[in-house]
Design a protein around this motif. Structure first.
Motif, short mmCIF file in Angstrom:
data_model
loop_
_atom_site.label_atom_id
_atom_site.label_comp_id
_atom_site.label_asym_id
_atom_site.label_seq_id
_atom_site.Cartn_x
_atom_site.Cartn_y
_atom_site.Cartn_z
N ARG A 47 76.43 62.56 83.31
CA ARG A 47 75.02 62.68 82.91
C ARG A 47 74.23 61.41 83.22
O ARG A 47 73.03 61.45 83.42
CB ARG A 47 74.92 62.98 81.42
N LEU A 48 74.92 60.26 83.20
CA LEU A 48 74.21 58.98 83.34
C LEU A 48 74.37 58.32 84.71
O LEU A 48 73.98 57.17 84.87
CB LEU A 48 74.70 58.01 82.26
N THR A 49 74.92 59.03 85.68
CA THR A 49 75.20 58.42 86.98
C THR A 49 73.94 57.89 87.66
O THR A 49 73.91 56.74 88.10
CB THR A 49 75.90 59.43 87.92
N VAL A 50 72.90 58.72 87.75
CA VAL A 50 71.67 58.30 88.46
C VAL A 50 70.98 57.14 87.74
O VAL A 50 70.66 56.13 88.36
CB VAL A 50 70.71 59.50 88.65
N PRO A 51 70.74 57.23 86.40
CA PRO A 51 70.14 56.07 85.71
C PRO A 51 70.98 54.80 85.86
O PRO A 51 70.44 53.71 86.04
CB PRO A 51 70.07 56.51 84.25
N ALA A 52 72.31 54.94 85.79
CA ALA A 52 73.20 53.77 85.91
C ALA A 52 73.07 53.14 87.28
O ALA A 52 73.03 51.91 87.41
CB ALA A 52 74.65 54.18 85.65
N LEU A 53 72.99 53.97 88.31
CA LEU A 53 72.84 53.46 89.68
C LEU A 53 71.54 52.70 89.84
O LEU A 53 71.50 51.62 90.45
CB LEU A 53 72.92 54.63 90.67
N VAL A 110 69.81 51.19 87.44
CA VAL A 110 69.89 49.95 86.66
C VAL A 110 70.67 48.89 87.43
O VAL A 110 70.24 47.73 87.54
CB VAL A 110 70.57 50.21 85.29
N VAL A 111 71.83 49.26 87.99
CA VAL A 111 72.68 48.30 88.70
C VAL A 111 71.96 47.75 89.93
O VAL A 111 71.97 46.54 90.17
CB VAL A 111 74.02 48.96 89.10
N VAL A 112 71.31 48.61 90.70
CA VAL A 112 70.60 48.17 91.91
C VAL A 112 69.44 47.26 91.54
O VAL A 112 69.24 46.21 92.16
CB VAL A 112 70.11 49.39 92.74
N ALA A 113 68.67 47.64 90.50
CA ALA A 113 67.51 46.84 90.08
C ALA A 113 67.93 45.46 89.60
O ALA A 113 67.32 44.44 89.97
CB ALA A 113 66.74 47.58 88.99
N LEU A 119 75.86 37.60 75.51
CA LEU A 119 75.61 38.99 75.82
C LEU A 119 74.22 39.46 75.40
O LEU A 119 74.07 40.24 74.47
CB LEU A 119 76.68 39.89 75.19
N GLY A 120 73.21 38.97 76.10
CA GLY A 120 71.85 39.45 75.90
C GLY A 120 71.80 40.96 76.13
O GLY A 120 72.67 41.53 76.79
N VAL A 121 70.77 41.61 75.61
CA VAL A 121 70.68 43.06 75.65
C VAL A 121 70.74 43.61 77.09
O VAL A 121 71.34 44.66 77.34
CB VAL A 121 69.40 43.55 74.91
N VAL A 122 70.15 42.88 78.05
CA VAL A 122 70.18 43.34 79.44
C VAL A 122 71.61 43.29 79.98
O VAL A 122 72.02 44.14 80.77
CB VAL A 122 69.22 42.50 80.32
N ARG A 123 72.38 42.30 79.53
CA ARG A 123 73.79 42.20 79.95
C ARG A 123 74.57 43.43 79.48
O ARG A 123 75.40 43.97 80.20
CB ARG A 123 74.43 40.94 79.36
N LEU A 124 74.32 43.86 78.25
CA LEU A 124 75.02 45.02 77.70
C LEU A 124 74.64 46.29 78.47
O LEU A 124 75.50 47.13 78.76
CB LEU A 124 74.69 45.19 76.22
N ILE A 125 73.35 46.42 78.79
CA ILE A 125 72.88 47.58 79.57
C ILE A 125 73.53 47.58 80.94
O ILE A 125 74.03 48.61 81.42
CB ILE A 125 71.34 47.57 79.68
N ASN A 126 73.58 46.41 81.57
CA ASN A 126 74.17 46.29 82.90
C ASN A 126 75.67 46.60 82.85
O ASN A 126 76.20 47.30 83.72
CB ASN A 126 73.93 44.87 83.44
N THR A 173 77.28 48.48 80.71
CA THR A 173 77.44 49.91 80.49
C THR A 173 77.20 50.69 81.78
O THR A 173 77.95 51.62 82.11
CB THR A 173 76.47 50.40 79.40
N ALA A 174 76.15 50.30 82.52
CA ALA A 174 75.82 50.98 83.78
C ALA A 174 76.96 50.83 84.80
O ALA A 174 77.34 51.80 85.46
CB ALA A 174 74.52 50.43 84.35
N VAL A 175 77.51 49.63 84.91
CA VAL A 175 78.63 49.40 85.84
C VAL A 175 79.85 50.21 85.39
O VAL A 175 80.55 50.81 86.21
CB VAL A 175 78.97 47.89 85.92
#
Length: 199
Positions: A49-55, A57-60, A86-93, A95-97
């Motif tokens: 379900r999260l493949t496209v959003p994760a991709l 996020v990682v590219v950005a 572990l800033g919030v963006v690090r956690l998002i990144n 998770t996306a990876v």
């Protein structure tokens, strides 16, 4: 000072060993891995379900990594990119990876060669072994900025050998423990029955 994303972020007294950062993330990772192995967590469905959003996020964030310091600055948002705490963006990144790695699981299987599998199976012990060689490296370094070529090669090869040896020895001891388990497991129903009768 932490140098990453072109930033200079002061570390607290605990440095990279912040209890609520990497150590917490490691514990969460172990819990998720165990639950996934026991089919108690539908990670594959979640990752689909999260493949496209994760991709995206990682590219950005990868593009941002190379844009920092070249006309693009984070300003007051630097703390959200702090890797040690572990800033919030690090956690998002992260998770996306993780989502992308789960989706690519079948393609990555050929990379699971025996030495890497051994290292993964004894990751905590291997990590502790590697720490000893980190201190050895600091001792060899002394006041120099970097080690000379042969010292670098010697330290790296010795560290890798010691890590693999640790994983192999622990793998053998765990295998012996598993062989003796069935005998103990056969006595388990009797023990459980005894416990029930005592209650």
């Amino acid at each position: 000072m932490n140098h990453y994303f072109g930033l200079r972020i002061p570390l607290n007294e605990m440095g990279s060993f912040d209890l609520w950062a990497w150590q917490f993330l490691w514990l969460v990772g172990v819990w998720v891995g165990v639950c996934w192995a026991k089919d108690q967590l539908p990670l594959t469905r979640f990752a689909k379900r999260l493949t496209v959003p994760a991709l995206l996020v990682v590219v950005a964030l990868l593009a941002m990594r190379y844009a920092i310091g070249r006309g693009f600055e984070l300003g007051s948002y630097e703390i959200d990119f702090d890797k040690w705490h572990l800033g919030v963006v690090r956690l998002i990144n992260f998770t996306a990876v993780g989502v992308l790695l789960i989706r690519a699981h079948s393609y990555l299987k050929p990379l699971s060669i025996r030495p890497l599998v051994l290292l993964g199976q004894s990751s905590l012990q291997v990590f502790c072994t590697h720490l000893l060689f980190c201190f050895a490296g600091l001792t060899l370094l002394g006041n120099a900025l970097m080690l000379s070529g042969w010292k670098q090669f010697g330290l790296l090869s010795t560290t890798l050998f010691a890590m693999l040896l640790t994983a192999k020895l622990l793998g053998k001891s765990e295998l012996k423990a598993e062989v003796t388990k069935p005998a103990a497991a056969q006595n388990l129903p009797a023990v459980e029955g005894l416990c029930k009768s005592i209650r």
